[in-house]
Design an enzyme around this catalytic site. Structure first.
Site, PDB file in Angstrom:
ATOM      1  N   ASP A 118       0.811  -1.211   0.000  1.00  0.00           N
ATOM      2  CA  ASP A 118       0.000   0.000   0.000  1.00  0.00           C
ATOM      3  C   ASP A 118       0.848   1.265   0.000  1.00  0.00           C
ATOM      4  O   ASP A 118       0.571   2.209  -0.751  1.00  0.00           O
ATOM      5  CB  ASP A 118      -0.933  -0.020   1.218  1.00  0.00           C
ATOM      6  CG  ASP A 118      -1.776   1.232   1.325  1.00  0.00           C
ATOM      7  OD1 ASP A 118      -2.917   1.220   0.845  1.00  0.00           O
ATOM      8  OD2 ASP A 118      -1.289   2.239   1.896  1.00  0.00           O
ATOM      9  N   ALA A 157      -5.237   2.408  -0.274  1.00  0.00           N
ATOM     10  CA  ALA A 157      -5.180   1.659  -1.533  1.00  0.00           C
ATOM     11  C   ALA A 157      -5.635   0.220  -1.312  1.00  0.00           C
ATOM     12  O   ALA A 157      -6.402  -0.339  -2.113  1.00  0.00           O
ATOM     13  CB  ALA A 157      -3.768   1.692  -2.109  1.00  0.00           C
ATOM     14  N   ASP A 158      -5.185  -0.397  -0.228  1.00  0.00           N
ATOM     15  CA  ASP A 158      -5.657  -1.741   0.115  1.00  0.00           C
ATOM     16  C   ASP A 158      -7.160  -1.758   0.362  1.00  0.00           C
ATOM     17  O   ASP A 158      -7.878  -2.643  -0.133  1.00  0.00           O
ATOM     18  CB  ASP A 158      -4.952  -2.236   1.382  1.00  0.00           C
ATOM     19  CG  ASP A 158      -3.592  -2.865   1.105  1.00  0.00           C
ATOM     20  OD1 ASP A 158      -3.398  -3.398   0.007  1.00  0.00           O
ATOM     21  OD2 ASP A 158      -2.734  -2.823   1.992  1.00  0.00           O
ATOM     22  N   LEU A 159      -7.642  -0.803   1.143  1.00  0.00           N
ATOM     23  CA  LEU A 159      -9.050  -0.808   1.529  1.00  0.00           C
ATOM     24  C   LEU A 159      -9.959  -0.562   0.333  1.00  0.00           C
ATOM     25  O   LEU A 159     -10.984  -1.245   0.170  1.00  0.00           O
ATOM     26  CB  LEU A 159      -9.290   0.239   2.621  1.00  0.00           C
ATOM     27  CG  LEU A 159      -8.531   0.002   3.922  1.00  0.00           C
ATOM     28  CD1 LEU A 159      -8.700   1.185   4.863  1.00  0.00           C
ATOM     29  CD2 LEU A 159      -9.001  -1.279   4.597  1.00  0.00           C
ATOM     30  N   GLY A 166     -10.091  -3.666  -1.738  1.00  0.00           N
ATOM     31  CA  GLY A 166     -11.008  -4.634  -1.171  1.00  0.00           C
ATOM     32  C   GLY A 166     -12.454  -4.315  -1.504  1.00  0.00           C
ATOM     33  O   GLY A 166     -13.242  -5.209  -1.833  1.00  0.00           O
TER      34      GLY A 166
END
Length: 396
Positions: free
Chosen positions: A143, A175-177, A180
């Site tokens: 991220d 960015a990860d969230l 997802g």
């Protein structure tokens, strides 16, 4: 009945983007089976402090954030026996989510082509840093790196030349969230299409692509203007005033979204003439005069405590609010009323924000202990085989 009841998800992902997607699916009613490495599990189980629990049973708070509502089985699919077991499980699954490097699962026969050949109805979602193709496809994606490469850090922080100026990452792994969330959305779209056609899908999601997409108005600003938007600190590139202001006792956010609100705001400050001044009468004019107007507002706001301004701004319908710490935000009366702070199985959690027809879409079980649902494997193994796999360390 929750929307995704009857959908079985095989979760081979770890850390955040994949688990965030599968947690959302679990909240919506899917059965999520998290496959973890025996003896270790998801990396985030060990990303403490802080910790929940004691001794060998303790788990990092980080893990709790992204794994509610799931069931955990411990399988070493680096062994042929373990890979064969996961392939059997995938043959019965509706969805598989993984975030290994490109091609990383092919040597175990757990890649999309292999598993969808055996189960054409499978929706197979791959999450990587840079996607399944392109010059960076083989790179690992983290991220922090994605926020830097994808432009977000160039927009976050104080401008160069100001004290403390320079690029800054966001306080959570956005960015990860976002990846997802995009993944969960794509999976559900693929399931709807499958209901019509009978065919599954292969989903290719890249953190880098998502980071570019979520730049939203800032990317549009760059495309239209042909130049980088730059950093505004806590200000807004397109709206003024829309930022923190220091009252006499603490800072507050004032977010004036249109000219009508600005007229009310100017009256509250005791400066109604500002709303009739051509330099400030429209948002476009205020953006151009930011350097003149903002210091004038700062001078007035600093004369009274935060409560003085917040009470008057709320009464007038001008958006404003305090800058809370995380514990303050979770204890806020609105958060309490909405039940956003929950305790499930004795574990403190933040609840799902989803409500459908007035019903909360919250998974009813806490994040699982590593391998807590190992007996579930009896659906794919007879007792003797399961005992042999456990004795060999293939299954935890």
């Amino acid at each position: 009945m929750r929307p995704l009841e009857g959908i079985r998800v095989l979760d081979l992902s770890r850390v955040l983007a994949g688990p965030w997607a599968t947690q959302l699916l679990a909240d919506l009613g899917a059965e999520v089976i998290k496959v973890e490495k025996p003896g270790a599990g998801d990396d985030t189980r060990h990303w403490g402090p802080p910790w929940w629990g004691e001794g060998d049973e303790r788990v990092a708070a980080y893990f709790l954030a992204a794994n509610r509502g799931k069931r955990s089985v411990a399988i070493d699919f680096g062994t042929e026996a373990g890979a064969a077991l996961v392939r059997r499980m995938a043959a019965d699954a509706d969805v598989l989510v993984e975030n290994f490097k490109v091609g990383g699962l092919a040597r175990f026969g757990l890649d999309a082509a292999s598993l969808r050949a055996a189960n054409p109805r499978l929706v197979y979602a791959s999450i990587t840093g840079f996607g399944q193709d392109g010059p960076y496809a083989a790179r690992a994606g983290y991220d922090y790196i994605i926020q830097a490469m994808g432009g977000l850090m160039s927009l976050t922080g104080l401008p160069d030349g100001e004290p403390g100026g320079g690029p800054m990452r966001a306080g959570v792994a956005v960015a990860d969230l976002f990846t997802g969330m995009y993944a969960a959305n794509a999976i559900q779209a693929a399931l709807i299409r499958r209901a019509r056609t009978g065919e599954g899908a292969t989903i290719d999601l890249a953190l880098f692509d998502v980071q570019l997409a979520m730049l939203a108005n800032q990317a549009s600003n760059a495309l239209v203007a042909g130049q980088d938007p730059g950093r505004q600190g806590a200000g807004h590139p397109n709206i003024v005033p829309y930022q923190p202001f220091a009252a006499a006792d603490q800072s507050i956010i004032i977010a004036v979204g249109n000219d009508r609100q600005f007229r009310k705001f100017a009256a509250i400050l005791g400066r109604p003439e500002w709303a009739d001044d051509p330099k400030f009468a429209t948002n476009a004019a205020r953006v151009a005069a930011r350097g003149e107007l903002v210091p004038m507002i700062e001078t007035v706001v600093a004369t009274q405590p935060a409560a003085h301004w917040l009470d008057r701004l709320e009464a007038a319908g001008v958006p404003a609010g305090p800058i809370n710490g995380v514990t303050q935000a979770l204890a806020d009366p609105q958060a309490v009323h909405r039940g956003m702070k929950r305790e499930v199985g004795g574990v403190p959690l933040v609840g799902s924000p989803l409500r459908i027809d007035g019903a909360r879409q919250d998974a009813p079980t806490p994040p699982p202990a590593l391998g807590a649902d190992g007996d579930l494997l009896g659906e794919w193994c007879d007792p003797d085989e399961l005992a042999r796999l456990r004795a060999a360390g293939v299954v935890g």
